[in-house]
Scaffold this active site. Structure first.
Site, mmCIF file in Angstrom:
data_model
loop_
_atom_site.group_PDB
_atom_site.id
_atom_site.type_symbol
_atom_site.label_atom_id
_atom_site.label_comp_id
_atom_site.label_asym_id
_atom_site.label_seq_id
_atom_site.Cartn_x
_atom_site.Cartn_y
_atom_site.Cartn_z
ATOM 1 N N ASP A 48 0.865 -1.163 0.000
ATOM 2 C CA ASP A 48 0.000 0.000 0.000
ATOM 3 C C ASP A 48 0.916 1.231 0.000
ATOM 4 O O ASP A 48 2.106 1.140 0.331
ATOM 5 C CB ASP A 48 -0.883 -0.027 1.251
ATOM 6 C CG ASP A 48 -1.731 1.218 1.391
ATOM 7 O OD1 ASP A 48 -2.335 1.614 0.386
ATOM 8 O OD2 ASP A 48 -1.764 1.795 2.487
ATOM 9 N N ASP A 100 -6.857 -2.134 3.731
ATOM 10 C CA ASP A 100 -5.863 -3.149 3.376
ATOM 11 C C ASP A 100 -6.153 -4.499 4.012
ATOM 12 O O ASP A 100 -5.558 -5.512 3.621
ATOM 13 C CB ASP A 100 -4.463 -2.701 3.813
ATOM 14 C CG ASP A 100 -4.042 -1.399 3.182
ATOM 15 O OD1 ASP A 100 -4.278 -1.239 1.976
ATOM 16 O OD2 ASP A 100 -3.490 -0.540 3.892
ATOM 17 N N ASP A 143 -1.517 -0.796 6.067
ATOM 18 C CA ASP A 143 -1.727 -0.303 7.427
ATOM 19 C C ASP A 143 -3.157 0.129 7.700
ATOM 20 O O ASP A 143 -3.492 0.451 8.834
ATOM 21 C CB ASP A 143 -0.795 0.886 7.709
ATOM 22 C CG ASP A 143 -1.276 2.164 7.032
ATOM 23 O OD1 ASP A 143 -1.748 2.080 5.880
ATOM 24 O OD2 ASP A 143 -1.184 3.233 7.649
#
Length: 779
Positions: A309, A525, A521
């Protein structure tokens, strides 16, 4: 074995008690009672293993438990209860080791579900606000969302403006502003004033509930990893049975088969693998990396494709001031003509922002404090949520906010020329901008962005060195922003504008090419982390839901620890394989000797224990880092932080270099010679003194740590280039006429030197901080 930890502990206790009490009875001369105790102590372990084998066969699986059952049942059937008790203790202790580590791998959805709202505030027809269960919300209900509330369902904004933190859904750290009629998604947090939401879905059909369902589905569909010990057991089991069977068949002596089974007891598999793997997990934990189970560490050692990410993973996850833009029509601190100093603009804006709770206000205040600016208390503050605020600071009327808001507070016949340039820069860099007006004039703007982590580039290099073959960014951010960061970090691919479902699809596609790791995080996700072969959560500041869904949690806010964990995982698995191969090889040699009749069962048991001790001792090497000796000197983490603070203290000077260069552009009022000379003095007295002190005291220490003939040569060359530019600038200023400089060629050359100095200083500071960061971490 899917037993709760307390049951594995009970099984180990029974095996240990059986062995110890049996030894006590044997010591007292009660051989028969000792044999019964040893046999009784091993039966619970045998029963549990048999049950597990039946369950595995139903699933079409087989593994290490088969040979453990054969060893236990064989020793009991052939009258070797002591050997059986020892095997039971080894099996149960190995299971306990794994169970202790796996107890932290409970992937319950508690954090994700706890964050989800349970109630909603409904506006009734008579004007009352009634709190109702979330499941009672229906389409077209009018709901009140207070400041700090999580939106309970999807809906549209009834009126006014809503400022939302959508990081949990998109990962984007900057708050978003929504106008009346805009579609709002559940799971976002209201960071502005209260507003009314018209529900368009029920709670079960909302965006946040969809993310929860994605996580649950991903966890259910994720196949368990094939364990290292199980794979070797598939080879060891049939060969051990074949040797034992041939020994009995050819000799007619069952004791030979018993001796073969005794030396074939799979202790290298039962204990060496868990010891090496758990030792590796312990090493990871000491470095701030929580690995939630032995299977996760084994899989971590095999991954080739890594997906990241962006926000909070490759970037810092929070807005930071990256540039100050000063217009030519501002005023100085005394209200006189001429452009205001960048630090003074930042001080005034930060002073006013002390009255705001906006995320960008916090970033501006933090930047001012890092520069050591003294803030004043604002008065008569009026804030328009999501737009900006106006108030009095030190007797001056200050406005900060969006370009539209500040232009409304400080109207002008025509926009200043720098405005369009700054707006274009915001678009190029995917950044946010806060405009500043003082006493009715728009004087400048502050550029804020989510910067790339200082250790990100180094971390990716270390990951490639650790075995990663493909690095991909998967983000919900815009493609232009994502492509810029991907190019800066040298990623192999960038997938932008991703929803949580898109991230799951990306993980599924990557898994078809081999073992895949996903790092994230945010709540958005969590589904992808749950589905990946190894999910890694940035647990230091990330959402609890991502940590719950992940196999690995980085407990410190450092991406480079992931590369270290991969290195530890690969080394631990390599040691485990070495232990298994050496142990199996020695066991096969002993099996051959036993099959030939030269190794009776008792001697075989002693020999097997020697082999066990050897392979376990080898497995314990995974507790170390594989390096012999250590450096005599170390770079303290506190000193690295101090150097970062020195760089922060020089930021106002860097801002002034850029601002002075901007003022030398055509169409703007050029600074006076005194302004240029004053900057030259500061560069000589502050900047060069800092660089000279680094060369004198710091670089030799760093060079000793790095090693080599001249490891800081490139950085010292940077110091020389900085010094040459500063001296060149000083000579150029000295040659200017005493009255207002008006030679376009001379001003252009001066501007070029200033821009060169600004660029090299920012790069040089970033390089130094990366080196110090790495050395302090290694120490």
């Amino acid at each position: 074995m899917a037993l709760p930890l307390f049951r594995k502990l009970a099984l180990f206790a029974l095996a240990a008690a059986g062995l110890m009490f049996g030894i006590g009875a044997w010591w007292l001369g009660e051989d028969r009672i000792a044999a019964w105790i040893w046999a009784a102590g091993s039966l619970p372990t045998l029963a549990v293993l048999l049950l597990h084998i039946v369950q595995a066969i139903r699933r079409g699986e087989a593994g290490l438990d088969i040979i453990a059952v054969l060893a236990l049942s064989g020793t009991l059937a052939l009258g070797e209860p002591l050997t059986s008790a020892v095997i039971a203790l080894m099996v149960s202790s190995g299971q306990l080791l794994e169970g202790w580590a796996a107890a932290r791998a409970q992937r319950e959805m508690t954090a994700l579900l706890d964050r989800a709202p349970r109630q909603a505030n409904r506006c009734e027809a008579d004007g009352q606000i009634v709190t109702i269960p979330l499941d009672d919300v229906k389409a077209n209900d009018r709901l009140l969302v207070r400041a700090g509330d999580v939106l309970p369902v999807d809906g549209t904004l009834a009126a006014g403006v809503a400022v939302l933190d959508e990081a949990a859904l998109t990962g984007e750290p900057l708050p978003t502003r929504h106008e009346a009629g805009g579609r709002l998604r559940s799971g976002a947090t209201n960071v502005g004033d209260a507003f009314e939401l018209i529900a368009v879905t029920t709670a079960a059909d909302s965006a946040y509930a969809g993310i929860i369902r994605l996580v649950q589905a991903a966890q259910t569909s994720k196949a368990p990893a094939s364990r290292l010990a199980d794979r070797y057991a598939l080879l060891f089991v049939p060969l051990a049975l074949l040797v034992a069977g041939l020994a009995w068949l050819l000799s007619g002596d069952p004791n030979r088969a018993l001796a073969v089974l005794v030396v074939a007891t799979p202790c290298p598999l039962i204990l060496a693998v868990p010891v090496a793997i758990v030792s590796g997990m312990s090493r990871c934990a000491k470095r701030g990396v929580l690995v939630k189970g032995a299977g996760a560490l084994e899989t971590l050692a095999t991954v080739k494709t890594l997906l990241f990410d962006k926000t909070g993973t490759l970037t810092g996850g929070r807005a930071r001031v990256v540039a100050l833009e000063i217009g030519d029509d501002g005023k100085d601190a005394n209200g006189q003509g001429g452009a205001i100093d960048p630090s003074e603009m930042l001080r005034l804006a930060a002073s006013l922002d002390q009255a705001s709770q906006h995320v960008l206000a916090e970033a501006i205040i933090a930047a001012a404090q890092a520069r050591g600016l003294s803030l004043s208390a604002p008065t008569a503050v009026h804030e328009q949520p999501g737009a900006g605020l106006t108030g009095q600071v030190d007797g001056r009327r200050v406005s900060v906010g969006s370009v539209a808001y500040v232009e409304e507070q400080a109207p002008a016949p025509q926009p200043p020329p720098w405005r369009a340039r700054f707006l274009r820069r915001m678009g190029y860099e995917g950044a946010a901008g806060v405009f500043v007006a003082v006493d009715g004039d728009m004087i400048g703007a502050i550029l804020l962005a989510d910067e790339i982590r200082p250790e990100a580039a180094r971390s990716l290099r270390l990951l490639r060195k650790a075995g990663a073959e493909r690095l991909v960014m998967v983000t919900g951010d815009r493609s232009d922003v994502a492509e810029t960061i991907g190019a800066a970090l040298g990623l192999d691919d960038v997938i932008a504008d991703c929803t949580p479902a898109d991230k799951v699809a990306a993980v599924e596609a990557a898994k078809r090419l081999g073992p895949t790791l996903m790092v994230g995080d945010g709540v958005n996700d969590a589904p992808a982390l749950a589905l990946a072969d190894v999910g890694v959560a940035m647990g230091a500041r990330g959402a609890a839901a991502s940590s719950e869904s992940a196999d690995v949690v980085l407990l410190v806010d450092r991406l480079d620890r992931l590369a270290e964990a991969m290195r530890i995982a690969r080394r631990s698995c390599r040691i485990a394989v070495e232990s298994v191969l050496v142990g199996m090889g020695l066991s096969f040699v002993a099996m051959g000797v036993a099959a030939a009749g030269f190794l009776p069962p008792l001697s075989g048991a002693v020999l097997q224990e020697i082999i066990d001790v050897a392979v376990i001792a080898n497995a314990l090497r995974a507790l170390g880092d594989g390096r012999f000796g250590r450096k005599a000197d170390a770079f303290p983490a506190g000193e690295a932080a101090g150097l970062k603070a020195e760089h922060d203290a020089l930021l106002p000077l860097l801002d002034r270099i850029r601002a002075t260069g901007d003022r030398l552009s055509a169409g703007q009022t050029a600074p006076t010679k005194q302004d240029l000379a004053d900057l030259a003095t500061h560069l000589r007295d502050e900047l060069l003194r800092h660089e000279q002190e680094d060369d004198r005291a710091l670089y030799p220490k760093v060079a000793r740590l790095i090693g080599g003939a001249d490891p800081m040569a490139a950085m010292s060359r940077g110091h020389r280039e900085i010094g040459q530019l500063v001296r060149r600038y000083g000579r150029m200023v000295a040659d200017l006429p005493d009255d207002a400089p008006d030679d376009p060629a001379a001003l252009h050359e001066t501007q070029r030197v200033l821009y060169s100095l600004d660029a090299i200083l920012r790069l040089h500071f970033a390089q130094e901080e990366e080196i110090y960061h790495a050395l302090a971490d290694a120490a």
